[in-house]
Design a protein around this motif. Structure first.
Motif, PDB file in Angstrom:
ATOM      1  N   LEU A 105      17.128   6.867  22.428  1.00  0.00           N
ATOM      2  CA  LEU A 105      15.649   7.507  22.435  1.00  0.00           C
ATOM      3  C   LEU A 105      14.411   7.700  23.361  1.00  0.00           C
ATOM      4  CD1 LEU A 105      15.665   6.424  19.138  1.00  0.00           C
ATOM      5  CD2 LEU A 105      15.490   9.240  19.683  1.00  0.00           C
ATOM      6  N   GLY A 112      16.191  17.775  19.700  1.00  0.00           N
ATOM      7  CA  GLY A 112      16.161  16.744  18.498  1.00  0.00           C
ATOM      8  C   GLY A 112      15.559  15.279  18.908  1.00  0.00           C
ATOM      9  N   ILE A 116      14.735  13.076  15.106  1.00  0.00           N
ATOM     10  CA  ILE A 116      15.163  11.744  15.373  1.00  0.00           C
ATOM     11  C   ILE A 116      14.352  10.386  15.091  1.00  0.00           C
ATOM     12  CG2 ILE A 116      17.075  10.633  16.044  1.00  0.00           C
ATOM     13  CD1 ILE A 116      18.687  12.622  16.532  1.00  0.00           C
ATOM     14  N   LEU A 119      12.477  10.987  11.884  1.00  0.00           N
ATOM     15  CA  LEU A 119      13.273  10.680  11.125  1.00  0.00           C
ATOM     16  C   LEU A 119      13.345   8.694  10.952  1.00  0.00           C
ATOM     17  CD1 LEU A 119      14.949  12.524   9.166  1.00  0.00           C
ATOM     18  CD2 LEU A 119      16.987  10.971   9.630  1.00  0.00           C
ATOM     19  N   ILE A 120      13.841   8.341  11.611  1.00  0.00           N
ATOM     20  CA  ILE A 120      14.166   6.857  11.666  1.00  0.00           C
ATOM     21  C   ILE A 120      13.293   6.280  11.172  1.00  0.00           C
ATOM     22  CG2 ILE A 120      14.430   5.068  13.156  1.00  0.00           C
ATOM     23  CD1 ILE A 120      16.794   6.519  14.883  1.00  0.00           C
TER      24      ILE A 120
ATOM     25  N   TYR B  16      23.841  11.693  21.681  1.00  0.00           N
ATOM     26  CA  TYR B  16      23.968  11.632  20.428  1.00  0.00           C
ATOM     27  C   TYR B  16      25.566  10.783  20.006  1.00  0.00           C
ATOM     28  CZ  TYR B  16      21.761  15.537  21.090  1.00  0.00           C
ATOM     29  OH  TYR B  16      21.194  16.718  20.578  1.00  0.00           O
ATOM     30  N   LEU B  19      23.746   7.615  19.055  1.00  0.00           N
ATOM     31  CA  LEU B  19      22.901   6.984  18.357  1.00  0.00           C
ATOM     32  C   LEU B  19      24.112   7.497  16.976  1.00  0.00           C
ATOM     33  CD1 LEU B  19      19.798   9.417  19.324  1.00  0.00           C
ATOM     34  CD2 LEU B  19      19.253   7.306  18.275  1.00  0.00           C
ATOM     35  N   LEU B  23      22.304   6.834  13.159  1.00  0.00           N
ATOM     36  CA  LEU B  23      22.323   7.875  12.365  1.00  0.00           C
ATOM     37  C   LEU B  23      23.501   7.785  10.820  1.00  0.00           C
ATOM     38  CD1 LEU B  23      21.269  10.850  14.906  1.00  0.00           C
ATOM     39  CD2 LEU B  23      19.788   8.992  13.170  1.00  0.00           C
ATOM     40  N   ILE B  26      22.569   5.316   8.419  1.00  0.00           N
ATOM     41  CA  ILE B  26      21.117   5.549   8.039  1.00  0.00           C
ATOM     42  C   ILE B  26      20.589   6.263   7.412  1.00  0.00           C
ATOM     43  CG2 ILE B  26      18.707   6.898   8.056  1.00  0.00           C
ATOM     44  CD1 ILE B  26      18.338   4.672  11.232  1.00  0.00           C
TER      45      ILE B  26
END
Lengths: 283, 295
Positions: A105, A112, A116, A119-120, B16, B19, B23, B26
């Motif tokens: 991040l 996105g 994302i 959202l977190i 991705y 993450l 994710l 979550i």
């Protein structure tokens, strides 16, 4: 002359007031840690000694019966082991996953990313009790209740940790990644060899506070584990304490042992506790 | 442009992958459960029953007519107001006193901070027996002083006060260190300048130090509020919600309905009420933080 004397008196008064307030602070600090001193004291007393004079803070003769009793009255070694596996295992996985997510991040570009991240962040607002019941049912369906994977995996990432590490990674200069990239490093090598070594203080703070939060966690292990063999120390101690005619020395010995690892860690690494707690509010 | 696209494509896959584990966890253990919890709160969802009947807002209507829930709201509200005010004010006073780092102030800081490190379960167990009428130190000392100690946890009028006292004792250290960190950011010259102006101690504190501390005060107040609204461990360990529900908090009541009686729909409705309360607190925090940033 008179003015000198007067200012001298004023200075004297101020000094006395300062000394008095330090005295009050010292007494307050002693009162703050008194419960822990008493806890250790009771753990080293025989019941007869305690009942004879409960006003005595420290035992007249030291007895290790309490420590012996807690080992026989509870599967205590197993409880310590469970708590270490739960708190330690979860924290190791969590710090790794959060640092990977935080790295992506903060340092990588992809579609996105903002969505994302938001959202977190949004999940941070939701109290844990909201998800507790559905997660309990999910664990039931997976047959994960009363298991280590059931205790660990749902807690193995934390939005707060991702957020905290992302913020930290953003402060590191971009040139580091670029230089490593030119040297032929791929993104995982940059993460592992460049970013992580620089993030040691932040990682240590996250590790310490997460370990503490999980070691002390009560409601989650209480709900997920159902047999004494799978309990962690906080809920096991609580159930033990509510038995009638509980052996006080054994109970306080159990409390002292469950506090000991954190107390030692606190003495050795107070800085990381303070930093971690002050920045995240986790406790 | 080409380089940007190239780099973008090269970075695409790994990001991705990095993450994905977080994710996935979550999604499965936070995001989906939030929605399912809301859905369940609209049903009569009891473990062991074949069907879960749709009741719309029935659980919420029942909740607000439920004396025991209203009691839990009051208990939690009083606990939150008193402990948050107590721990923030005491934490501020300690931070001011221990502002300068000397060996003595460092030692005292550690002492005040130490209860924060211990679990609520351990401190709950220790305090429960410290206040015990038979073996407890507190009443034994009061007896030596010539009075009979009260039933700290058995007296209906006193139990919540006792729990709040322990809550403050546990939370003071947290507020203190947050405020200490902020105080270290207040330039010494600012304080010295105020002194030269002949500003009195109180005036100096209000005009110079307090405005600098505003963000830290807000932070510690919000964290303490959110933690207090979720009060559970302490009452579960010390009183079990008693005597006669006088210390039963919202989460304690949720636990009773959900994990003792297995009325999961009803318990989910309780969780959502708590969620909304915490959301409101967070909104107020954002509002205050923004209005001061703007000015």
């Amino acid at each position: 002359m008179a003015a000198d004397a007067r200012s001298g008196v004023a200075r004297g008064l101020r000094r006395t007031a300062a000394a008095a307030s330090w005295l009050v602070l010292i007494v307050a600090a002693l009162a703050t840690i008194l419960p822990f001193v008493w806890m250790v004291g009771v753990s080293l007393r025989t019941p007869a000694d305690l009942y004879a004079d409960p006003a005595q803070l420290w035992p007249s003769t030291i007895s290790l019966d309490g420590y012996h009793a807690v080992l026989t009255q509870l599967p205590f070694v197993r409880l310590v082991f469970n708590t270490f596996v739960f708190a330690g295992g979860t924290t190791v996985i969590l710090v790794f996953l959060d640092s990977l997510a935080g790295y992506a991040l903060a340092r990588l570009r992809f579609r996105g990313r903002q969505a994302i991240f938001l959202l977190i962040l949004a999940t941070l607002m939701v109290p844990f009790q909201v998800t507790l019941i559905p997660v309990f049912l999910t664990l039931f369906d997976l047959d994960w209740l009363n298991t280590f994977q059931g205790l660990i995996i749902p807690r193995a990432t934390s939005a707060l940790g991702i957020f905290m590490l992302r913020q930290f990674f953003l402060t590191l200069p971009r040139e580091l990644d670029e230089a490593a990239h030119i040297d032929g490093a791929n993104s995982f090598q940059i993460y592992w060899r460049v970013i992580m070594p620089l993030a040691k203080p932040a990682l240590a703070s996250l590790f310490v506070i997460q370990f503490m939060a999980l070691w002390n966690d009560f409601l989650w292990p209480l709900v997920v584990s159902s047999t004494i063999e799978m309990r962690t120390l906080p809920s096991a101690l609580t159930l033990f304490s509510s038995q009638s005619g509980v052996d006080h020395a054994a109970l306080m010995a159990g409390a002292a042992i469950s506090l000991a690892p954190l107390a030692v860690a606190f003495l050795l690494a107070q800085r990381f506790f303070v930093q971690g707690i002050a920045t995240t509010g986790l406790k | 442009m080409t380089t940007a696209t190239l780099t973008g494509r090269r970075w695409l896959n790994p990001a991705y992958m990095y993450l994905a584990p977080s994710l996935l966890i979550i999604a499965v253990f936070i995001a989906e459960p939030i929605l399912r919890s809301g859905w369940m709160s609209l049903h009569d969802w009891t473990v062991g029953e074949e069907t879960h009947e749709w009741v719309g807002l029935g659980n919420y209507l029942e909740l607000f007519a439920d004396e025991r829930f209203r009691n839990a709201l009051t208990v939690t509200g009083v606990y939150t107001l008193v402990t948050v005010a107590g721990q923030v004010v005491a934490g501020l006073a300690l931070a001011m006193w221990l502002r300068r780092t000397t060996w003595l102030s460092s030692l005292l800081r550690s002492a005040f901070f130490f209860p924060t490190v211990a679990s609520f379960a351990v401190v709950g167990v220790v305090w429960k027996f410290l206040l015990d009428p038979q073996v407890g130190l507190v009443n034994a000392w009061l007896e030596k002083a010539g009075t009979t100690g009260p039933g700290w946890l058995t007296d209906t009028g006193l139990a919540l006060v006792t729990v709040m006292g322990v809550g403050i004792w546990k939370g003071v250290g947290f507020s203190m260190i947050v405020l200490l960190a902020a105080l270290q950011g207040v330039p010494d010259q600012l304080i010295e300048a105020a002194k030269l102006d002949g500003a009195g101690r109180w005036h100096q504190f209000r005009a110079v130090i307090l405005p600098e501390l505003r963000p830290a005060l807000l932070f510690t107040t919000v964290i303490a509020t959110v933690t207090s609204l979720q009060l559970f461990d302490l009452v579960y360990v010390m009183t079990g919600g008693g005597p006669l529900f006088h210390t039963e908090s919202i989460v304690a009541y949720l636990y009773q309905r959900g994990f003792v009686e297995f009325r999961l729909g009803y318990a989910s409705a309780i969780a959502w009420v708590l969620f909304v309360m915490i959301l409101i607190v967070s909104m107020i925090q954002l509002r205050i933080a923004r209005s001061h940033d703007g000015g």
